[in-house]
Design an enzyme around this catalytic site. Structure first.
Site, PDB file in Angstrom:
ATOM      1  N   ASP B  10       7.433  11.021   6.679  1.00  0.00           N
ATOM      2  CA  ASP B  10       8.063   9.785   6.204  1.00  0.00           C
ATOM      3  C   ASP B  10       9.376  10.149   5.522  1.00  0.00           C
ATOM      4  O   ASP B  10       9.604  11.303   5.163  1.00  0.00           O
ATOM      5  CB  ASP B  10       7.139   9.071   5.195  1.00  0.00           C
ATOM      6  CG  ASP B  10       7.740   7.764   4.694  1.00  0.00           C
ATOM      7  OD1 ASP B  10       8.148   6.949   5.537  1.00  0.00           O
ATOM      8  OD2 ASP B  10       7.826   7.568   3.473  1.00  0.00           O
ATOM      9  N   SER B  11      10.213   9.152   5.301  1.00  0.00           N
ATOM     10  CA  SER B  11      11.470   9.396   4.594  1.00  0.00           C
ATOM     11  C   SER B  11      11.229   9.711   3.118  1.00  0.00           C
ATOM     12  O   SER B  11      12.091  10.278   2.466  1.00  0.00           O
ATOM     13  CB  SER B  11      12.390   8.190   4.729  1.00  0.00           C
ATOM     14  OG  SER B  11      11.760   7.045   4.202  1.00  0.00           O
ATOM     15  N   CYS B  73       6.973   6.491   8.869  1.00  0.00           N
ATOM     16  CA  CYS B  73       8.148   5.716   8.472  1.00  0.00           C
ATOM     17  C   CYS B  73       8.443   4.695   9.569  1.00  0.00           C
ATOM     18  O   CYS B  73       8.635   5.065  10.727  1.00  0.00           O
ATOM     19  CB  CYS B  73       9.317   6.678   8.299  1.00  0.00           C
ATOM     20  SG  CYS B  73      10.902   5.889   8.074  1.00  0.00           S
ATOM     21  N   GLU B 153       8.903   0.935  -5.576  1.00  0.00           N
ATOM     22  CA  GLU B 153       9.217   2.231  -6.194  1.00  0.00           C
ATOM     23  C   GLU B 153       9.203   2.123  -7.720  1.00  0.00           C
ATOM     24  O   GLU B 153       8.815   3.049  -8.419  1.00  0.00           O
ATOM     25  CB  GLU B 153      10.584   2.738  -5.721  1.00  0.00           C
ATOM     26  CG  GLU B 153      10.655   2.949  -4.222  1.00  0.00           C
ATOM     27  CD  GLU B 153      11.026   4.376  -3.834  1.00  0.00           C
ATOM     28  OE1 GLU B 153      11.653   5.075  -4.627  1.00  0.00           O
ATOM     29  OE2 GLU B 153      10.691   4.768  -2.701  1.00  0.00           O
ATOM     30  N   CYS B 184       6.966  -2.158   6.697  1.00  0.00           N
ATOM     31  CA  CYS B 184       7.538  -1.104   5.859  1.00  0.00           C
ATOM     32  C   CYS B 184       6.396  -0.537   5.035  1.00  0.00           C
ATOM     33  O   CYS B 184       5.596  -1.290   4.476  1.00  0.00           O
ATOM     34  CB  CYS B 184       8.641  -1.665   4.951  1.00  0.00           C
ATOM     35  SG  CYS B 184       9.243  -0.466   3.729  1.00  0.00           S
ATOM     36  N   HIS B 186       6.303   0.617   2.210  1.00  0.00           N
ATOM     37  CA  HIS B 186       6.308   0.261   0.793  1.00  0.00           C
ATOM     38  C   HIS B 186       5.597  -1.065   0.528  1.00  0.00           C
ATOM     39  O   HIS B 186       5.172  -1.324  -0.590  1.00  0.00           O
ATOM     40  CB  HIS B 186       7.742   0.133   0.279  1.00  0.00           C
ATOM     41  CG  HIS B 186       8.401   1.441  -0.006  1.00  0.00           C
ATOM     42  ND1 HIS B 186       8.682   2.359   0.972  1.00  0.00           N
ATOM     43  CD2 HIS B 186       8.842   1.990  -1.163  1.00  0.00           C
ATOM     44  CE1 HIS B 186       9.269   3.411   0.422  1.00  0.00           C
ATOM     45  NE2 HIS B 186       9.379   3.217  -0.863  1.00  0.00           N
TER      46      HIS B 186
END
Lengths: 273, 273
Positions: B10-11, B73, B153, B184, B186
């Site tokens: 993943d990034s 990702c 985040e 996504c 996140h």
């Protein structure tokens, strides 16, 4: 003397707020701007990585010819300026932290100063150290406000959402300070919301303007100012050349908000560091 | 057969939501996770750059030995999976987009599907194409929701601010759909806020779970499943090895929220791609 441009380097488009202030203060200068958009943001990365990226960016600008380097990225200014001065001794290097710290001390009546920025800038403590050098008695508190960056990039710069986020970040912070430093180039876009939440007792310091004033002073001292009579033919004169490491469309679209004028993607040159 | 781990790339830390789902579905497997934290986020970068980064990350995992690559990702899945399959023919490659698209079509009653993700994922249109391959009659609308990434985040995953932001992004989007894909890694952290704003008429599809199911199926088909009787001595068994390209402290702190258990910085190995 060959009229070299002033190099301006940032992790992305945020530094365009500094470029804007520089252009206003130095209308006869030309500028070479580099946004390291392929690797942004710097604010969450380690000091070693930021330093390495700053070196590569500076080399790219120095190779193209500049007479002064302005590190418009707070995170890179905090971490890499001294190192860049050591590695590129022929080029004066100006960061945004020192001028911002000086302006904060001048603006503060009681020596109680808050600094807001990215995680990297705040954790690095460069503003705290720079303010302490100007006024050893000043009390400095820092707070990372990463959502302000996302808001500025998204263009959500007023209304209830930015206001609620500003309250969440700032309410307990501004209680006891008289000065608030916008320690991130993205934050000037949110300055009216930030100022409203901070209240009129708190002076807002934007390091873009103070960096532009410091650049002017530095050029004068080194006798590097461009002549007010520009002898370059208008046709070939390029007041700003824009370089980026990725995404010219996004750079132009988001950058337009930061520079305050419409940029076109074909005006953004892609470089590989 | 040497019990090789499953590689997950993943990034940054977002893919840890996928790792978590993989661990739940495949409790006997070991995992090698790589977060390219020095260059995150991928969501705002160009397809060429993302592809180059994905190659470098895959090479780093393949060199260490993996039996399957999960591209956790969304942005990299959308852009680079086919390319990675061509360049690393010995390694099965599984992205998150195809399983997510399949799950969306299964969940959708009227074939009206919204996909939310980063700017790169939405602009690339990979979900739209993948859903069209499953159901040519489905109507797909996409929306970039970059502030959701910053919220996840920051750990601001419930309360009035995430709710207000979800309303701003979703209110007009969910009016006419019956299914919403969290495109996504996140976004699962915000799923309760997103579900509340979307309303009970709208099915929420999280591609982490469906990717884990697809990984299980793929391993079975290729006869690559780890034995349920683990013969490795407990002392030397490492169920998850974590690699990152920068910032082990931040990786551990933010990653803990994504993985759902406490990580320590000294468990994160820094690699240079």
């Amino acid at each position: 003397m060959r009229p070299l441009p002033i190099g301006v380097f940032d992790s992305g488009v945020g530094g365009l707020t500094v470029l804007r202030a520089l252009q206003a203060a130095l209308p006869h200068e030309s500028f070479l701007y580099l946004g390291d958009t392929a690797r942004l943001p710097y604010g969450t990365k380690s000091a070693d990585t930021i330093s390495r990226y700053a070196h590569q960016a500076t080399r790219a600008l120095v190779e193209r010819g500049i007479k002064l380097l302005v590190v418009a990225c707070n995170t890179a200014s905090a971490v890499a300026c001294d190192d860049l001065r050591a590695h590129f001794p022929g080029i004066p290097v100006l960061g945004v932290v020192e001028p911002g710290a000086r302006a904060a001390v001048r603006a503060s009546k009681r020596g109680r100063i808050a600094v807001i920025g990215t995680e990297g800038t705040i954790k690095g403590g460069a503003y705290t150290r720079a303010i302490a050098r100007e006024d050893g008695a000043a009390v400095v508190v820092g707070r990372a406000c990463p959502l302000f960056v996302a808001l500025a990039e998204e263009g959500w710069t007023d209304g209830p959402i930015p206001t609620a986020i500003a309250h969440a970040y700032l309410d307990d912070l501004v209680d006891d300070v008289d000065t608030l430093v916008l320690g991130c180039t993205h934050f000037p876009l949110l300055s009216s919301v930030i100022a409203a939440v901070a209240g009129s007792r708190v002076a807002i310091v934007d390091s873009a303007d103070t960096t532009a004033a410091a650049a002017l002073e530095l050029l004068d001292r080194a006798d590097l100012r461009a002549s007010e009579v520009d002898t370059t033919p208008t046709r070939t004169r390029v007041p700003v050349r824009l370089l980026a490491t990725d995404g010219p469309e996004r750079f132009a679209r988001v950058g337009s908000r930061f520079l305050g004028l419409t940029l076109h993607a074909d005006a953004v040159e892609i470089v590989d560091l």
